[in-house]
Design a protein around this motif. Structure first.
Motif, short mmCIF file in Angstrom:
data_model
loop_
_atom_site.label_atom_id
_atom_site.label_comp_id
_atom_site.label_asym_id
_atom_site.label_seq_id
_atom_site.Cartn_x
_atom_site.Cartn_y
_atom_site.Cartn_z
N TYR A 190 0.84 -1.19 0.00
CA TYR A 190 0.00 0.00 0.00
C TYR A 190 0.88 1.25 0.00
O TYR A 190 2.10 1.18 0.22
N TYR A 191 0.24 2.42 -0.23
CA TYR A 191 0.94 3.70 -0.27
C TYR A 191 -0.06 4.80 0.02
O TYR A 191 -1.28 4.58 0.06
N ASP A 192 0.45 6.00 0.25
CA ASP A 192 -0.39 7.17 0.49
C ASP A 192 -0.66 7.85 -0.84
O ASP A 192 0.26 8.42 -1.45
N GLU A 193 -1.91 7.79 -1.29
CA GLU A 193 -2.27 8.33 -2.61
C GLU A 193 -2.00 9.83 -2.70
O GLU A 193 -1.73 10.35 -3.78
N LYS A 194 -2.06 10.52 -1.56
CA LYS A 194 -1.86 11.98 -1.58
C LYS A 194 -0.43 12.36 -1.97
O LYS A 194 -0.17 13.51 -2.31
N LEU A 195 0.50 11.42 -1.88
CA LEU A 195 1.91 11.71 -2.19
C LEU A 195 2.22 11.55 -3.67
O LEU A 195 3.35 11.82 -4.09
N LEU A 240 7.62 8.07 -3.67
CA LEU A 240 6.44 7.44 -3.10
C LEU A 240 6.86 6.20 -2.31
O LEU A 240 7.25 5.19 -2.88
N PRO A 241 6.77 6.24 -0.97
CA PRO A 241 7.08 5.04 -0.18
C PRO A 241 6.04 3.95 -0.42
O PRO A 241 4.84 4.18 -0.31
N LEU A 242 6.51 2.76 -0.76
CA LEU A 242 5.66 1.58 -0.92
C LEU A 242 5.84 0.71 0.31
O LEU A 242 6.95 0.28 0.62
N TYR A 243 4.74 0.44 1.03
CA TYR A 243 4.81 -0.30 2.29
C TYR A 243 4.36 -1.75 2.07
O TYR A 243 3.40 -2.02 1.36
N PHE A 244 5.06 -2.69 2.73
CA PHE A 244 4.72 -4.10 2.61
C PHE A 244 5.34 -4.86 3.79
O PHE A 244 6.21 -4.33 4.51
N ASN A 245 4.88 -6.09 4.00
CA ASN A 245 5.41 -6.95 5.06
C ASN A 245 6.37 -7.98 4.48
O ASN A 245 6.15 -8.48 3.37
#
Length: 486
Positions: free
Chosen positions: A159-164, A171-176
């Protein structure tokens, strides 16, 4: 548990334990009972819970320095070998470390521990076919060494912050990620692949992860100078990765994002129209866009709807829906009627929050009066007309923070969607352009048909009283040019 004496063993205590998956190692009996793995010290009779895990079988390896518990974990008919490692420093057990990834049934296994605490195992794998009458098929015997296994597994989604999202932005992409290998890692590699499988960006992520642990981390993706819809694949791996089947996850960037904006009611009470704009803030065209107006909420009556078709990326389209008089009549004792407005399309969105607006039709007896999105029409010098929309918040009593004798606390003028004047306890946008000053300082034509006697009788006293109050507040504001001119 039961205690008793056996005839053949005088002075011997017989202990009966209930459970399953028994194994004895170093004078300790391990077994599963009540969804927990229990360790029973045979010499002292002391019991303790080792793992809060429901297991069917267990093999314990303990050389005095290292301790490992092995078990098989099932998913349907398939099973995999899982290990739990004991940390003598912290006195805790690791999370389960999945050692195999065959997708087969493990009929049996035998494992040994090396001097360094690493393990090897002989495993009997059996093919499975769940659609066949004979589910189990051919078997094979495999010798597997887990000493140098490094297996990094990525989670099911990112997931990511669409506002960025912006051209050229980071754009930071977050995952586990989870370590299923035997070794802890301090860093791992990340590749970003496009739809064709080509690596378009790569980098290194630093983090300390112990075997069996899952952590959330991120990778900074550099957006292109021209943002567009992208379906990317995130691939993670260690330097000595031994298994790549669970290292990738897909993420879509620049999805459509439908948003409602500039809602206002125009016309008289008996001929009111709700107007507004549907914006596509995303970078993918939105098809089959439909705007629906409900009474109070989505469980209420459908007041009206309009199909506006496709809204292209970064574009907008206007809509208008007739609102019958019955939904504009407000009980003076209530706060108002709610028009629940939603916009939908045939595509998935990352953010649905801005798809809905609750438009309040306020009672004329409410204070303060909030005038939302009414339209002022003025004639241009070269013929034709321009519409300036205004928002105004009016109080009966003035304050030091307002204008027009302190009675107006907020005021906004918009022309073609652009704010040309804004006051909120101070001038945030000064009324400098011609259209703004014309509205504030010069006489101009307001649709007086709303105030004509015949219309007044048709609308009723309370509705007319509210319009008169709003009109008076705004015209008073225009007259006080000395007070407001900057």
């Amino acid at each position: 548990m039961a205690y008793g004496l056996s005839e053949g063993f005088k002075n011997k205590l017989i202990v009966t334990l209930s459970g399953c998956g028994f194994d004895v190692e170093k004078g300790t009996l391990y077994y599963n009972w009540g969804g927990e793995l229990i360790a029973y010290d045979i010499a002292t009779g002391v019991r303790e819970t080792v793992l809060n895990v429901n297991i069917n079988d267990c093999t314990v390896l303990d050389d005095g320095l290292h301790k490992i518990i092995l078990t098989t974990v099932y998913q349907g008919y398939a099973s995999e070998l899982v290990a739990y490692q004991f940390d003598g420093t912290t006195g805790s057990w690791s999370n389960g470390i999945t050692l195999t990834d065959k997708g087969k049934y493990i009929r049996d296994y035998s494992a040994v521990m090396e001097a360094d605490g690493k393990i090897s195992a002989v495993i009997n794998f059996v093919d499975i076919d769940e659609d066949s009458e004979k589910i189990y098929g051919n078997a094979e015997l495999c010798v597997m060494d887990f000493a140098e296994t490094e297996d990094l597994m990525i989670g099911d989604g990112a997931y990511y912050d669409e506002k960025l999202i912006a051209p050229g932005a980071t754009l930071p992409l977050y995952f586990n990620v989870t370590i299923n290998g035997w070794n802890a890692i301090e860093k791992f590699e990340v590749d970003i692949l496009d739809e064709s499988g080509t690596v378009i960006q790569s980098g290194e992520v630093s983090c300390g992860i112990s075997p069996g642990d899952t952590v959330e981390t991120s990778f900074n993706y550099k957006l292109p100078s021209i943002v567009q819809n992208q379906k990317l694949t995130i691939k993670v791996y260690t330097e000595n990765e031994t298994k790549f089947s669970d290292n990738m996850v897909q993420v879509e960037i620049g999805m459509e994002d439908i948003a409602l904006d500039n809602l206002y009611i125009e016309g008289s009470e008996t001929g009111a129209v709700l107007k507004g704009t549907v914006q596509n803030l995303g970078y993918k065209d939105a098809g089959d866009v439909e705007v629906t107006v409900y009474n109070w909420n989505m469980e209420g009556d459908v007041i009206g709807k309009e199909d506006i078709g496709t809204v292209q990326k970064q574009e907008s389209r206007e809509f208008e829906i007739i609102v019958p008089q019955t939904y504009l009549d407000v009980n003076p004792l209530s706060s108002g009627n709610v028009l629940y407005v939603t916009a939908t399309s045939n595509m998935d969105e990352l953010d649905y929050v801005n798809n809905t607006v609750q438009y309040l039709v306020k009672s004329s007896s409410d204070e303060p009066i909030v005038l939302n999105y009414r339209s002022l029409t003025m004639q241009k010098k070269d013929g034709g007309y321009k519409a300036v929309h205004y928002w105004i918040k009016v109080y009966e009593e003035g304050s030091q923070f307002g204008i027009n004798g302190g009675k107006i606390s907020k005021l906004m003028l918009k022309l073609d969607g652009e704010v040309i004047a804004n006051y909120d306890r101070g001038w945030d946008v000064e009324p400098t352009i011609e259209e703004a000053n014309h509205q504030l300082w010069q006489p101009h034509h307001i649709e007086q048909t709303q105030l004509d006697g015949e219309k007044r009788r048709a609308m009723g006293f309370e509705w007319q009283k509210r319009l008169r109050k709003e009109y008076t507040a705004f015209t008073d504001l225009r007259r006080q040019s000395a007070e407001l001119r900057l």
